[in-house]
Design a protein around this motif. Structure first.
Motif, PDB file in Angstrom:
ATOM      1  N   ILE A  49       0.834  -1.206   0.000  1.00  0.00           N
ATOM      2  CA  ILE A  49       0.000   0.000   0.000  1.00  0.00           C
ATOM      3  C   ILE A  49       0.870   1.258   0.000  1.00  0.00           C
ATOM      4  N   MET A  50       1.923   1.259   0.823  1.00  0.00           N
ATOM      5  CA  MET A  50       2.773   2.446   0.921  1.00  0.00           C
ATOM      6  C   MET A  50       3.512   2.716  -0.388  1.00  0.00           C
ATOM      7  N   GLY A  59      12.556  16.290  -3.892  1.00  0.00           N
ATOM      8  CA  GLY A  59      11.699  16.038  -2.735  1.00  0.00           C
ATOM      9  C   GLY A  59      11.833  14.611  -2.239  1.00  0.00           C
ATOM     10  N   PHE A  60      11.910  13.666  -3.176  1.00  0.00           N
ATOM     11  CA  PHE A  60      12.045  12.257  -2.815  1.00  0.00           C
ATOM     12  C   PHE A  60      13.325  12.015  -2.022  1.00  0.00           C
ATOM     13  N   MET A  61      14.452  12.555  -2.495  1.00  0.00           N
ATOM     14  CA  MET A  61      15.730  12.339  -1.821  1.00  0.00           C
ATOM     15  C   MET A  61      15.769  13.019  -0.454  1.00  0.00           C
ATOM     16  N   VAL A  62      15.167  14.205  -0.344  1.00  0.00           N
ATOM     17  CA  VAL A  62      15.118  14.879   0.963  1.00  0.00           C
ATOM     18  C   VAL A  62      14.276  14.062   1.940  1.00  0.00           C
ATOM     19  N   GLY A  63      13.198  13.446   1.451  1.00  0.00           N
ATOM     20  CA  GLY A  63      12.379  12.587   2.305  1.00  0.00           C
ATOM     21  C   GLY A  63      13.158  11.383   2.806  1.00  0.00           C
ATOM     22  N   ILE A  64      13.945  10.775   1.917  1.00  0.00           N
ATOM     23  CA  ILE A  64      14.782   9.639   2.308  1.00  0.00           C
ATOM     24  C   ILE A  64      15.783  10.064   3.382  1.00  0.00           C
ATOM     25  N   LEU A  65      16.474  11.180   3.141  1.00  0.00           N
ATOM     26  CA  LEU A  65      17.507  11.641   4.074  1.00  0.00           C
ATOM     27  C   LEU A  65      16.909  12.045   5.427  1.00  0.00           C
ATOM     28  N   THR A  66      15.727  12.652   5.411  1.00  0.00           N
ATOM     29  CA  THR A  66      15.082  13.058   6.659  1.00  0.00           C
ATOM     30  C   THR A  66      14.752  11.847   7.523  1.00  0.00           C
ATOM     31  N   ILE A 112       4.594   9.719  10.925  1.00  0.00           N
ATOM     32  CA  ILE A 112       4.749  11.151  10.652  1.00  0.00           C
ATOM     33  C   ILE A 112       4.690  11.443   9.149  1.00  0.00           C
ATOM     34  N   PRO A 113       5.497  10.764   8.306  1.00  0.00           N
ATOM     35  CA  PRO A 113       5.392  11.050   6.865  1.00  0.00           C
ATOM     36  C   PRO A 113       4.048  10.675   6.268  1.00  0.00           C
ATOM     37  N   GLU A 114       3.408   9.636   6.829  1.00  0.00           N
ATOM     38  CA  GLU A 114       2.085   9.270   6.333  1.00  0.00           C
ATOM     39  C   GLU A 114       1.084  10.383   6.631  1.00  0.00           C
ATOM     40  N   GLY A 115       1.169  10.958   7.832  1.00  0.00           N
ATOM     41  CA  GLY A 115       0.305  12.082   8.171  1.00  0.00           C
ATOM     42  C   GLY A 115       0.575  13.272   7.281  1.00  0.00           C
ATOM     43  N   MET A 116       1.850  13.529   7.009  1.00  0.00           N
ATOM     44  CA  MET A 116       2.204  14.632   6.113  1.00  0.00           C
ATOM     45  C   MET A 116       1.651  14.408   4.711  1.00  0.00           C
ATOM     46  N   ALA A 117       1.710  13.158   4.238  1.00  0.00           N
ATOM     47  CA  ALA A 117       1.211  12.836   2.901  1.00  0.00           C
ATOM     48  C   ALA A 117      -0.275  13.170   2.787  1.00  0.00           C
ATOM     49  N   VAL A 118      -1.045  12.757   3.796  1.00  0.00           N
ATOM     50  CA  VAL A 118      -2.483  13.051   3.795  1.00  0.00           C
ATOM     51  C   VAL A 118      -2.699  14.554   3.913  1.00  0.00           C
ATOM     52  N   MET A 152       8.106   7.541   2.984  1.00  0.00           N
ATOM     53  CA  MET A 152       7.392   6.271   3.096  1.00  0.00           C
ATOM     54  C   MET A 152       8.184   5.131   2.459  1.00  0.00           C
ATOM     55  N   ILE A 153       8.838   5.399   1.334  1.00  0.00           N
ATOM     56  CA  ILE A 153       9.645   4.367   0.692  1.00  0.00           C
ATOM     57  C   ILE A 153      10.811   3.973   1.603  1.00  0.00           C
ATOM     58  N   TYR A 154      11.377   4.930   2.324  1.00  0.00           N
ATOM     59  CA  TYR A 154      12.453   4.607   3.263  1.00  0.00           C
ATOM     60  C   TYR A 154      11.964   3.591   4.297  1.00  0.00           C
ATOM     61  N   VAL A 155      10.789   3.834   4.849  1.00  0.00           N
ATOM     62  CA  VAL A 155      10.243   2.930   5.867  1.00  0.00           C
ATOM     63  C   VAL A 155      10.052   1.528   5.296  1.00  0.00           C
ATOM     64  N   VAL A 156       9.544   1.460   4.068  1.00  0.00           N
ATOM     65  CA  VAL A 156       9.294   0.156   3.439  1.00  0.00           C
ATOM     66  C   VAL A 156      10.599  -0.612   3.231  1.00  0.00           C
ATOM     67  N   VAL A 157      11.588   0.060   2.641  1.00  0.00           N
ATOM     68  CA  VAL A 157      12.830  -0.627   2.271  1.00  0.00           C
ATOM     69  C   VAL A 157      13.700  -0.919   3.489  1.00  0.00           C
ATOM     70  N   GLU A 158      13.738   0.010   4.435  1.00  0.00           N
ATOM     71  CA  GLU A 158      14.619  -0.129   5.588  1.00  0.00           C
ATOM     72  C   GLU A 158      14.072  -1.085   6.644  1.00  0.00           C
ATOM     73  N   GLU A 159      12.738  -1.097   6.801  1.00  0.00           N
ATOM     74  CA  GLU A 159      12.195  -1.827   7.941  1.00  0.00           C
ATOM     75  C   GLU A 159      11.147  -2.874   7.587  1.00  0.00           C
ATOM     76  N   LEU A 160      10.129  -2.515   6.827  1.00  0.00           N
ATOM     77  CA  LEU A 160       9.022  -3.441   6.624  1.00  0.00           C
ATOM     78  C   LEU A 160       9.410  -4.657   5.796  1.00  0.00           C
ATOM     79  N   ILE A 161      10.031  -4.425   4.641  1.00  0.00           N
ATOM     80  CA  ILE A 161      10.399  -5.559   3.787  1.00  0.00           C
ATOM     81  C   ILE A 161      11.414  -6.476   4.460  1.00  0.00           C
ATOM     82  N   PRO A 162      12.467  -5.956   5.123  1.00  0.00           N
ATOM     83  CA  PRO A 162      13.371  -6.876   5.835  1.00  0.00           C
ATOM     84  C   PRO A 162      12.663  -7.725   6.882  1.00  0.00           C
TER      85      PRO A 162
END
Length: 259
Positions: free
Chosen positions: A43-44, A74-81, A121-127, A219-229
């Motif tokens: 979903i993310m 914007g995507f890269m700043v989101g990853i770095l944040t 937090i990023p999910e809330g920001m997205a909405v 959101m992609i950071y969360v998926v790749v770093e934590e959820l998928i592993p």
């Protein structure tokens, strides 16, 4: 009223998931947990593409062939944040013995809640960003599309709420009410982050494409770093893969059909 309802929908998903602590006697089985995490990941990722990155590039079409720049930056700043938050905010994931981030004398329960709060937090920001676009009457964002994103994140939040509250009940020996409050509380940052974003819409609307891409990167950071592993650990990792595919399709259908 539509905007308030929209930003509360994701929190409702977390609270409903946390309420599973009142309905289930035992912890969620490993296979089910993998499926739920995979579903949330799908979903993310789909939301990041269809609801955030594609609209960011469409809004930047006047830039011609350079319309990818706001989305890419914007995507890269989101990853770095999120990388910085992950490095400094004290938190602890399920199954981990050691906490991550700056060392604090917080309880293990609080660190587990903080791990999910970082995601939210990023999910809330997205909405908040998409509803800020609605409030500012931005023609590239529809009310149906904004609600599709909110509903998609709420569906994704349901397993997260359960995955927080259930282990707190079984591993930390919390009573059901307290475990529910911890699980639901991990999602309260979503309407707060969304509300702040909407309040700042007059300032942020000028950089809306960057903000949409920022939320996608986070959101992609969360998926790749934590959820998928987490879905790939141990046996039967294919269950998580199937869950990912289902989550991706559900969010894609929601966004295309309602957007």
């Amino acid at each position: 009223m539509n905007i308030f309802l929209g930003i509360m929908i994701p929190f409702a998903g977390t609270a409903l998931g946390a309420a599973c602590v009142f309905l289930l006697k035992n912890d969620i089985r490993a296979g089910v947990q993998k499926a739920l995490l995979g579903f949330a990941s799908g979903i993310m990722v789909a939301a990041s593409v269809w609801s955030l990155l594609i609209p960011a590039m469409e809004m930047s079409e006047p830039m011609g062939k350079l319309c990818f720049i706001p989305a890419a930056l914007g995507f890269m700043v989101g990853i770095l944040t999120l990388l910085l938050m992950d490095s400094y905010v004290p938190h602890q994931h399920l199954g981990q013995e050691e906490a991550e981030g700056v060392k604090k004398n917080w309880s293990r329960s609080m660190k587990m809640v903080m791990a999910v709060t970082i995601h939210n937090i990023p999910e809330g920001m997205a909405v908040g960003v998409v509803f800020a676009g609605i409030a500012a009457e931005h023609t590239d964002i529809t009310l149906a599309g904004a609600f599709a994103l909110a509903v998609g994140i709420a569906i994704q939040n349901f397993p997260e709420g359960a995955i927080v509250s259930m282990p707190l009940r079984s591993e930390e020996n919390m009573n059901k009410g307290k475990a529910f409050l911890y699980g639901a509380g991990s999602g309260i940052v979503e309407p707060i982050a969304a509300g702040i974003t909407i309040l700042l819409k007059d300032v942020l609307i000028q950089v809306l494409p960057y903000l949409l891409a920022f939320a996608a990167g986070a959101m992609i950071y969360v998926v790749v770093e934590e959820l998928i592993p987490e879905t790939s650990e141990g046996e039967h990792s294919n269950i998580g893969t199937v869950g990912f595919a289902l989550g991706f399709v559900v969010m894609m259908v929601l966004d295309v059909a309602l957007g």
